[in-house]
Design a protein around this motif. Sequence first.
Motif, PDB file in Angstrom:
ATOM      1  N   PRO A   1      95.226  38.070 -18.948  1.00 10.06           N
ATOM      2  CA  PRO A   1      93.934  37.847 -19.605  1.00 10.06           C
ATOM      3  C   PRO A   1      94.070  37.606 -21.100  1.00 10.06           C
ATOM      4  O   PRO A   1      95.014  38.076 -21.742  1.00 10.06           O
ATOM      5  N   ASN A   2      93.142  36.869 -21.634  1.00 13.80           N
ATOM      6  CA  ASN A   2      93.038  36.660 -23.077  1.00 13.80           C
ATOM      7  C   ASN A   2      92.894  38.010 -23.774  1.00 13.80           C
ATOM      8  O   ASN A   2      92.197  38.903 -23.280  1.00 13.80           O
ATOM      9  N   SER A   3      93.520  38.151 -24.926  1.00 16.79           N
ATOM     10  CA  SER A   3      93.444  39.428 -25.654  1.00 16.79           C
ATOM     11  C   SER A   3      92.011  39.799 -26.010  1.00 16.79           C
ATOM     12  O   SER A   3      91.672  40.981 -26.137  1.00 16.79           O
ATOM     13  N   ASP A   4      91.131  38.796 -26.135  1.00 16.94           N
ATOM     14  CA  ASP A   4      89.733  39.081 -26.462  1.00 16.94           C
ATOM     15  C   ASP A   4      89.017  39.810 -25.330  1.00 16.94           C
ATOM     16  O   ASP A   4      87.977  40.439 -25.544  1.00 16.94           O
ATOM     17  N   CYS A   5      89.563  39.728 -24.106  1.00 11.99           N
ATOM     18  CA  CYS A   5      88.962  40.445 -22.977  1.00 11.99           C
ATOM     19  C   CYS A   5      88.942  41.952 -23.232  1.00 11.99           C
ATOM     20  O   CYS A   5      88.006  42.650 -22.803  1.00 11.99           O
TER      21      CYS A   5
ATOM     22  N   ALA B   1      87.944  35.801 -15.877  1.00 16.55           N
ATOM     23  CA  ALA B   1      86.869  36.199 -14.960  1.00 16.55           C
ATOM     24  C   ALA B   1      87.374  37.218 -13.938  1.00 16.55           C
ATOM     25  O   ALA B   1      86.710  38.221 -13.661  1.00 16.55           O
ATOM     26  N   VAL B   2      88.555  36.982 -13.406  1.00 17.75           N
ATOM     27  CA  VAL B   2      89.130  37.902 -12.414  1.00 17.75           C
ATOM     28  C   VAL B   2      89.478  39.237 -13.073  1.00 17.75           C
ATOM     29  O   VAL B   2      89.264  40.305 -12.483  1.00 17.75           O
ATOM     30  N   PHE B   3      89.979  39.193 -14.295  1.00 16.07           N
ATOM     31  CA  PHE B   3      90.272  40.435 -15.029  1.00 16.07           C
ATOM     32  C   PHE B   3      89.012  41.281 -15.173  1.00 16.07           C
ATOM     33  O   PHE B   3      89.033  42.497 -14.939  1.00 16.07           O
ATOM     34  N   PHE B   4      87.912  40.634 -15.549  1.00 16.34           N
ATOM     35  CA  PHE B   4      86.664  41.386 -15.714  1.00 16.34           C
ATOM     36  C   PHE B   4      86.194  41.978 -14.383  1.00 16.34           C
ATOM     37  O   PHE B   4      85.731  43.118 -14.334  1.00 16.34           O
TER      38      PHE B   4
ATOM     39  N   THR C   1      68.696  33.175 -15.792  1.00 15.02           N
ATOM     40  CA  THR C   1      68.725  34.592 -15.423  1.00 15.02           C
ATOM     41  C   THR C   1      69.391  35.383 -16.536  1.00 15.02           C
ATOM     42  O   THR C   1      70.178  34.844 -17.316  1.00 15.02           O
ATOM     43  N   GLN C   2      69.090  36.657 -16.593  1.00 19.01           N
ATOM     44  CA  GLN C   2      69.574  37.516 -17.672  1.00 19.01           C
ATOM     45  C   GLN C   2      70.996  38.018 -17.409  1.00 19.01           C
ATOM     46  O   GLN C   2      71.381  38.262 -16.270  1.00 19.01           O
ATOM     47  N   TYR C   3      71.750  38.173 -18.496  1.00 17.46           N
ATOM     48  CA  TYR C   3      73.092  38.753 -18.453  1.00 17.46           C
ATOM     49  C   TYR C   3      73.218  39.808 -19.548  1.00 17.46           C
ATOM     50  O   TYR C   3      72.465  39.807 -20.531  1.00 17.46           O
ATOM     51  N   ASP C   4      74.186  40.701 -19.360  1.00 17.75           N
ATOM     52  CA  ASP C   4      74.477  41.707 -20.380  1.00 17.75           C
ATOM     53  C   ASP C   4      75.567  41.241 -21.329  1.00 17.75           C
ATOM     54  O   ASP C   4      75.570  41.611 -22.506  1.00 17.75           O
ATOM     55  N   ILE C   5      76.495  40.440 -20.820  1.00 20.27           N
ATOM     56  CA  ILE C   5      77.641  39.989 -21.609  1.00 20.27           C
ATOM     57  C   ILE C   5      77.874  38.513 -21.358  1.00 20.27           C
ATOM     58  O   ILE C   5      77.912  38.062 -20.211  1.00 20.27           O
ATOM     59  N   LEU C   6      78.037  37.757 -22.433  1.00 16.75           N
ATOM     60  CA  LEU C   6      78.473  36.377 -22.343  1.00 16.75           C
ATOM     61  C   LEU C   6      79.829  36.270 -23.017  1.00 16.75           C
ATOM     62  O   LEU C   6      80.000  36.729 -24.159  1.00 16.75           O
ATOM     63  N   PHE C   7      80.772  35.676 -22.310  1.00 13.51           N
ATOM     64  CA  PHE C   7      82.148  35.547 -22.817  1.00 13.51           C
ATOM     65  C   PHE C   7      82.575  34.089 -22.701  1.00 13.51           C
ATOM     66  O   PHE C   7      82.331  33.434 -21.693  1.00 13.51           O
ATOM     67  N   SER C   8      83.224  33.582 -23.752  1.00 11.75           N
ATOM     68  CA  SER C   8      83.766  32.227 -23.693  1.00 11.75           C
ATOM     69  C   SER C   8      84.904  32.096 -24.681  1.00 11.75           C
ATOM     70  O   SER C   8      84.769  32.460 -25.848  1.00 11.75           O
ATOM     71  N   SER C   9      86.023  31.571 -24.194  1.00  8.20           N
ATOM     72  CA  SER C   9      87.202  31.404 -25.048  1.00  8.20           C
ATOM     73  C   SER C   9      87.760  29.994 -24.924  1.00  8.20           C
ATOM     74  O   SER C   9      88.083  29.533 -23.822  1.00  8.20           O
TER      75      SER C   9
END
Length: 272
Positions: free
Chosen positions: A91-95, A121-124, A169-177
Amino acid sequence: MKDKLAKNINRYRKARGLTQEGLAQLLGVTYQAVSKWENEQAFPDITLLPEISKALEVSIDKLLGYVSYDKQVTIYEKEYTTPDYYWGIKPNSDCYKVLEFMPPTSHLKLLDIGCGEGKDAVFFARNGYDVTAFDISDAGIEKTKKLADLVGVNVKVFKADILDFRLSTQYDILFSSGVLHYINPNYRKEIIDNYKKYTNNGGMHFFNVFVQKPFIAPPPEKEPNAFIWRSGELLSHYHDWLIESSPEVIFDCHSSGIPHQHAMSKIITKKV
């Protein structure tokens, strides 16, 4: 379909800098007709779709909300078809920043924007988040599904173009690298505003973007659909959110087989 067509005519008209009256003049219709299209009160005649497509400089498929499946849309599509994972599965270090700031001690919905082959995505998902992910690459989506199955986790993954897709739809976390540089500058405010709107209170965004620096040579990859951001530009979209972190880093990269460097702005920000 009517709602997608309405939103897309409105979106691409504004991106071209056209008023409803200006578009109407190009098409030989009244501005009231354009207004009805954009407000879902009527469909344009099917014979007008080619002219609308030409005026707005966008394909009919995109106007109707479809993503093309019959051509390569990213320079990484070919690399993603190989058995090996082009970016690896680490995973990316930012994960780990996501784990630090929003650990999954409760049910948290996370969206991975531009998931590539799915390693993040799989890491999360492995760490207990409810993960949804999308990418424009067919091969990348299949690799994501394969990796999730191998690990034994559930990732809801689908195909979408970052320029066309909007949250509903609502999300709690948005991640993009390493993905947001595919957003044309004309769409950045609208897209970021959409992401912010559909983030729950207390939710967070973990984003990074490539930025241009005069002392760093352009990357060797030739990406026709990439647009470099300016330093501080990403931060400017979050003046009304709590900024937890906003560093700028320079790092070495060997993704093309040619050693080079990138400059990147990162942001961790919270909706309060």
